[in-house]
Design a protein around this motif. Structure first.
Motif, mmCIF file in Angstrom:
data_model
loop_
_atom_site.group_PDB
_atom_site.id
_atom_site.type_symbol
_atom_site.label_atom_id
_atom_site.label_comp_id
_atom_site.label_asym_id
_atom_site.label_seq_id
_atom_site.Cartn_x
_atom_site.Cartn_y
_atom_site.Cartn_z
ATOM 1 N N THR A 1 -6.463 93.561 43.110
ATOM 2 C CA THR A 1 -5.216 93.646 43.862
ATOM 3 C C THR A 1 -4.475 92.333 43.662
ATOM 4 O O THR A 1 -5.060 91.337 43.239
ATOM 5 C CB THR A 1 -5.472 93.889 45.366
ATOM 6 O OG1 THR A 1 -6.324 92.852 45.866
ATOM 7 C CG2 THR A 1 -6.102 95.253 45.618
ATOM 8 N N VAL A 2 -3.201 92.343 43.992
ATOM 9 C CA VAL A 2 -2.363 91.147 43.860
ATOM 10 C C VAL A 2 -2.030 90.645 45.244
ATOM 11 O O VAL A 2 -1.619 91.421 46.116
ATOM 12 C CB VAL A 2 -1.074 91.466 43.071
ATOM 13 C CG1 VAL A 2 -0.141 90.264 43.054
ATOM 14 C CG2 VAL A 2 -1.409 91.912 41.658
ATOM 15 N N SER A 3 -2.188 89.347 45.442
ATOM 16 C CA SER A 3 -1.818 88.730 46.717
ATOM 17 C C SER A 3 -0.725 87.693 46.492
ATOM 18 O O SER A 3 -0.785 86.907 45.544
ATOM 19 C CB SER A 3 -3.026 88.069 47.377
ATOM 20 O OG SER A 3 -2.631 87.428 48.583
ATOM 21 N N ARG A 4 0.240 87.699 47.400
ATOM 22 C CA ARG A 4 1.292 86.686 47.420
ATOM 23 C C ARG A 4 1.154 85.776 48.651
ATOM 24 O O ARG A 4 2.045 85.002 48.952
ATOM 25 C CB ARG A 4 2.657 87.362 47.409
ATOM 26 C CG ARG A 4 2.943 88.108 46.118
ATOM 27 C CD ARG A 4 4.314 88.802 46.140
ATOM 28 N NE ARG A 4 4.565 89.476 44.889
ATOM 29 C CZ ARG A 4 4.229 90.741 44.628
ATOM 30 N NH1 ARG A 4 3.629 91.459 45.553
ATOM 31 N NH2 ARG A 4 4.502 91.288 43.453
ATOM 32 N N VAL A 5 0.019 85.890 49.344
ATOM 33 C CA VAL A 5 -0.238 85.104 50.548
ATOM 34 C C VAL A 5 -0.490 83.653 50.131
ATOM 35 O O VAL A 5 -1.416 83.382 49.350
ATOM 36 C CB VAL A 5 -1.442 85.671 51.331
ATOM 37 C CG1 VAL A 5 -1.787 84.782 52.516
ATOM 38 C CG2 VAL A 5 -1.160 87.104 51.765
ATOM 39 N N PRO A 6 0.305 82.700 50.633
ATOM 40 C CA PRO A 6 0.171 81.302 50.199
ATOM 41 C C PRO A 6 -1.239 80.736 50.318
ATOM 42 O O PRO A 6 -1.707 80.034 49.408
ATOM 43 C CB PRO A 6 1.166 80.550 51.086
ATOM 44 C CG PRO A 6 2.210 81.579 51.408
ATOM 45 C CD PRO A 6 1.449 82.870 51.547
ATOM 46 N N GLY B 1 -1.665 100.742 42.824
ATOM 47 C CA GLY B 1 -1.489 100.960 44.253
ATOM 48 C C GLY B 1 -2.486 100.203 45.112
ATOM 49 O O GLY B 1 -3.212 99.317 44.637
ATOM 50 N N ASP B 2 -2.544 100.583 46.376
ATOM 51 C CA ASP B 2 -3.359 99.866 47.361
ATOM 52 C C ASP B 2 -4.861 99.894 47.070
ATOM 53 O O ASP B 2 -5.584 98.994 47.481
ATOM 54 C CB ASP B 2 -3.113 100.422 48.765
ATOM 55 C CG ASP B 2 -1.714 100.115 49.278
ATOM 56 O OD1 ASP B 2 -1.063 99.194 48.730
ATOM 57 O OD2 ASP B 2 -1.269 100.796 50.217
#
Length: 138
Positions: free
Chosen positions: A91-96, A67-68
């Motif tokens: 945490t996982v980021s999908r921000v380019p 979770g967060d």
């Protein structure tokens, strides 16, 4: 002995700049450890370690399950008698832009170009503790 990962000794930091691969340990939903080899970069001023991964991989799924608040993880690299571990919340980021920064740092550390992968994400580890072999602690 553990210490603040934002203030590494020069030898500890130099070790994390050498092109060694590491292991990433995440926790599966059943509580057992999942350990995989990874390329990792260490950014003391930001208090981060970064690991690029394919979206949907088990390590990514394990982090997302937490979770967060993030998942407790560790990355560890070994070279002979020298070893160093970084611990924190992932945490996982999908921000380019964040993915691009992780790729840039990986290419710099490991000296090889990374192919474009639309499935790439970045596991960002907010570091809370660091440990290492005595010769790296200064």
């Amino acid at each position: 002995m553990a210490f603040d990962p934002r203030t590494p000794s020069p030898d500890f930091l130099a070790f994390w700049r050498e092109p060694h691969y590491a292991t990433l340990t995440t926790v599966r939903p059943d509580g057992t450890p999942h350990v995989v080899p990874v390329g990792v970069t260490y950014d003391p001023p930001a208090g981060l370690a970064r690991v690029t991964a394919r979206d949907g991989s088990l390590k990514v799924r394990n982090v997302l399950t937490a979770g967060d608040a993030g998942a407790p993880v560790a990355v560890c690299q070994v070279d002979g008698g020298r070893w160093a571990t970084l611990e924190g919340r992932a945490t996982v980021s999908r921000v380019p832009g964040r993915i691009a920064e992780a790729v840039r740092r990986y290419e710099e550390r490991y000296g090889r170009e990374v192919r474009e992968d639309p499935e790439r994400v970045v596991i960002e580890i907010a570091l809370t503790r660091a440990k290492g072999s005595p010769q790296l602690l200064g």
